[in-house]
Scaffold this motif. Sequence first.
Motif: not given
Length: 210
Positions: A176-186
């Motif tokens: 899922l290259p478009g997934l913002d991991i930092e946003l998901l984590t927050r």
Amino acid sequence: MVLLNDVSNRLALEDSEERRVFSQVSWQQYEALLADLGEKSPYRVHFLAGDLEIVAPSRLHESGKTRIGDLLLIYFLETNTEYFPMGSTTLRRPEQQAGGEPDESYCIGLDKEFPDLAIEVIVTSGSINRLELYRRLGIREVWFWQNDHLAIYHRREDDQFVATAGYEPIARSELLPGLDIELLTRCLQNPNALAAARAFRQGLQSARGE
């Protein structure tokens, strides 16, 4: 065998989450235990080369897995990503002496027998080697949510990453290259599930300029 006769007694939920690992268990005993527990068992069962792990998930564990699944559903909908949820389906490869039940799992793009992505919520330590287990099951990417941190591993074809069973630790998902991991984590760190879901959706929409 004691394992099949008193597993319920040995997992008497005195703690918030119970984990037991048994050794020298045969594949036939593993299959018999699955049949004995049934499809609606509250336990997660993992088998790797004679080691069998049984987890009775805590509320914290189940909350974490559900919230990850909820946010990923928002991502799939907002990005129109084709996905096939497999949840905690029991995955088995007897020829590899490997069987497991991830907390969440997904096929991305096309439906398949085995998922592309497996997600584990880790609350207690002392488990069998999950990356080796998922390598034997042929899972391309594995996520671990532990201590409010998301660790992502992607399987490689070479032998460079021996310490992590052939998986490379990466900062962003390759599935899922478009997934913002930092946003998901927050958002996963937000204790309010509704507020987290709203913030995640708004973050995805803002990234698209909506």
